[in-house]
Design a protein around this motif. Structure first.
Motif, PDB file in Angstrom:
ATOM      1  N   MET A   1      41.292  28.588  33.832  1.00 41.29           N
ATOM      2  CA  MET A   1      41.925  29.617  34.614  1.00 41.29           C
ATOM      3  C   MET A   1      41.353  29.552  36.028  1.00 41.29           C
ATOM      4  SD  MET A   1      41.740  33.747  33.941  1.00 41.29           S
ATOM      5  CE  MET A   1      42.917  33.690  32.618  1.00 41.29           C
ATOM      6  N   THR A   2      42.216  29.641  37.008  1.00 36.81           N
ATOM      7  CA  THR A   2      41.759  29.578  38.392  1.00 36.81           C
ATOM      8  C   THR A   2      41.188  30.930  38.833  1.00 36.81           C
ATOM      9  OG1 THR A   2      43.873  30.304  39.312  1.00 36.81           O
ATOM     10  CG2 THR A   2      43.593  27.921  38.951  1.00 36.81           C
ATOM     11  N   ARG A   3      40.499  30.909  39.949  1.00 35.72           N
ATOM     12  CA  ARG A   3      39.949  32.133  40.516  1.00 35.72           C
ATOM     13  C   ARG A   3      41.082  33.107  40.850  1.00 35.72           C
ATOM     14  NH1 ARG A   3      36.806  30.401  45.023  1.00 35.72           N
ATOM     15  NH2 ARG A   3      35.127  30.098  43.556  1.00 35.72           N
ATOM     16  N   ARG A   4      42.169  32.582  41.352  1.00 37.01           N
ATOM     17  CA  ARG A   4      43.315  33.415  41.718  1.00 37.01           C
ATOM     18  C   ARG A   4      43.930  34.083  40.481  1.00 37.01           C
ATOM     19  NH1 ARG A   4      47.394  31.765  46.296  1.00 37.01           N
ATOM     20  NH2 ARG A   4      45.363  31.133  47.003  1.00 37.01           N
ATOM     21  N   GLU A   5      44.057  33.329  39.380  1.00 41.27           N
ATOM     22  CA  GLU A   5      44.593  33.897  38.136  1.00 41.27           C
ATOM     23  C   GLU A   5      43.667  34.980  37.590  1.00 41.27           C
ATOM     24  OE1 GLU A   5      46.962  29.987  36.432  1.00 41.27           O
ATOM     25  OE2 GLU A   5      44.817  30.211  36.009  1.00 41.27           O
ATOM     26  N   TYR A   6      42.378  34.725  37.624  1.00 38.69           N
ATOM     27  CA  TYR A   6      41.373  35.696  37.172  1.00 38.69           C
ATOM     28  C   TYR A   6      41.482  36.972  38.011  1.00 38.69           C
ATOM     29  CZ  TYR A   6      36.513  37.360  36.300  1.00 38.69           C
ATOM     30  OH  TYR A   6      35.382  38.082  35.986  1.00 38.69           O
ATOM     31  N   ALA A   7      41.558  36.809  39.326  1.00 35.10           N
ATOM     32  CA  ALA A   7      41.661  37.963  40.226  1.00 35.10           C
ATOM     33  C   ALA A   7      42.927  38.763  39.952  1.00 35.10           C
ATOM     34  CB  ALA A   7      41.624  37.494  41.676  1.00 35.10           C
ATOM     35  N   SER A   8      44.012  38.068  39.692  1.00 34.86           N
ATOM     36  CA  SER A   8      45.274  38.746  39.409  1.00 34.86           C
ATOM     37  C   SER A   8      45.164  39.596  38.144  1.00 34.86           C
ATOM     38  CB  SER A   8      46.381  37.703  39.255  1.00 34.86           C
ATOM     39  OG  SER A   8      47.591  38.315  38.903  1.00 34.86           O
ATOM     40  N   GLY A  11      43.020  42.554  38.930  1.00 33.40           N
ATOM     41  CA  GLY A  11      43.557  43.446  39.943  1.00 33.40           C
ATOM     42  C   GLY A  11      42.691  43.533  41.186  1.00 33.40           C
ATOM     43  N   VAL A  12      42.034  42.417  41.516  1.00 37.45           N
ATOM     44  CA  VAL A  12      41.164  42.364  42.684  1.00 37.45           C
ATOM     45  C   VAL A  12      41.515  41.140  43.526  1.00 37.45           C
ATOM     46  CG1 VAL A  12      39.270  43.565  41.526  1.00 37.45           C
ATOM     47  CG2 VAL A  12      39.351  41.081  41.470  1.00 37.45           C
ATOM     48  N   HIS A  13      40.916  41.042  44.691  1.00 37.04           N
ATOM     49  CA  HIS A  13      41.116  39.898  45.581  1.00 37.04           C
ATOM     50  C   HIS A  13      40.289  38.717  45.057  1.00 37.04           C
ATOM     51  CE1 HIS A  13      41.035  37.516  49.284  1.00 37.04           C
ATOM     52  NE2 HIS A  13      42.139  38.193  49.597  1.00 37.04           N
ATOM     53  N   PRO A  14      40.770  37.480  45.225  1.00 35.90           N
ATOM     54  CA  PRO A  14      39.994  36.312  44.788  1.00 35.90           C
ATOM     55  C   PRO A  14      38.584  36.247  45.368  1.00 35.90           C
ATOM     56  CG  PRO A  14      42.232  35.648  45.242  1.00 35.90           C
ATOM     57  CD  PRO A  14      42.109  37.086  45.685  1.00 35.90           C
ATOM     58  N   ASP A  15      38.386  36.764  46.575  1.00 33.65           N
ATOM     59  CA  ASP A  15      37.045  36.779  47.161  1.00 33.65           C
ATOM     60  C   ASP A  15      36.102  37.673  46.357  1.00 33.65           C
ATOM     61  OD1 ASP A  15      37.818  35.047  49.134  1.00 33.65           O
ATOM     62  OD2 ASP A  15      38.015  36.584  50.690  1.00 33.65           O
ATOM     63  N   THR A  16      36.653  38.712  45.730  1.00 26.26           N
ATOM     64  CA  THR A  16      35.844  39.595  44.889  1.00 26.26           C
ATOM     65  C   THR A  16      35.338  38.828  43.667  1.00 26.26           C
ATOM     66  OG1 THR A  16      37.100  41.523  45.606  1.00 26.26           O
ATOM     67  CG2 THR A  16      35.839  41.746  43.570  1.00 26.26           C
ATOM     68  N   VAL A  17      36.210  38.022  43.075  1.00 27.53           N
ATOM     69  CA  VAL A  17      35.816  37.206  41.917  1.00 27.53           C
ATOM     70  C   VAL A  17      34.735  36.214  42.331  1.00 27.53           C
ATOM     71  CG1 VAL A  17      36.624  35.492  40.246  1.00 27.53           C
ATOM     72  CG2 VAL A  17      38.031  37.491  40.759  1.00 27.53           C
ATOM     73  N   LYS A  18      34.868  35.647  43.515  1.00 27.80           N
ATOM     74  CA  LYS A  18      33.863  34.714  44.027  1.00 27.80           C
ATOM     75  C   LYS A  18      32.521  35.424  44.193  1.00 27.80           C
ATOM     76  CE  LYS A  18      33.339  31.352  47.741  1.00 27.80           C
ATOM     77  NZ  LYS A  18      33.992  30.783  48.934  1.00 27.80           N
ATOM     78  N   ARG A  19      32.553  36.639  44.722  1.00 26.83           N
ATOM     79  CA  ARG A  19      31.324  37.420  44.898  1.00 26.83           C
ATOM     80  C   ARG A  19      30.706  37.767  43.540  1.00 26.83           C
ATOM     81  NH1 ARG A  19      33.215  41.307  47.864  1.00 26.83           N
ATOM     82  NH2 ARG A  19      33.480  42.821  46.206  1.00 26.83           N
ATOM     83  N   TRP A  20      31.560  38.146  42.567  1.00 28.98           N
ATOM     84  CA  TRP A  20      31.056  38.441  41.215  1.00 28.98           C
ATOM     85  C   TRP A  20      30.310  37.235  40.648  1.00 28.98           C
ATOM     86  CZ3 TRP A  20      36.076  40.817  38.735  1.00 28.98           C
ATOM     87  CH2 TRP A  20      36.256  42.113  39.211  1.00 28.98           C
TER      88      TRP A  20
END
Length: 58
Positions: A1-8, A11-20
């Motif tokens: 799963m991509t960062r973008r799919e995870y973020a979707s 319900g957050v921005h992909p940068d939030t997933v990167k920070r997590w």
């Protein structure tokens, strides 16, 4: 799963997933290549508490 799919799903921005990931929150990202990062869909769904929903089936 991509960062973008995870973020979707989260319900957050992909940068939030990167920070997590940097802070050690949630499922660990897996490096597939020098710059390519993927997440295990099962771990993501478990972390988000969405279990067997339709979003996690794909």
């Amino acid at each position: 799963m991509t960062r973008r799919e995870y973020a979707s799903l989260a319900g957050v921005h992909p940068d939030t997933v990167k920070r997590w990931a940097r802070l050690g929150i949630g499922p660990r990202p897996r490096k597939v290549g020098p710059r390519l990062v993927r997440y295990n869909p099962t771990e993501v769904c478990k972390y988000l508490g969405i279990g067997d929903s339709q979003e996690c089936a794909s």
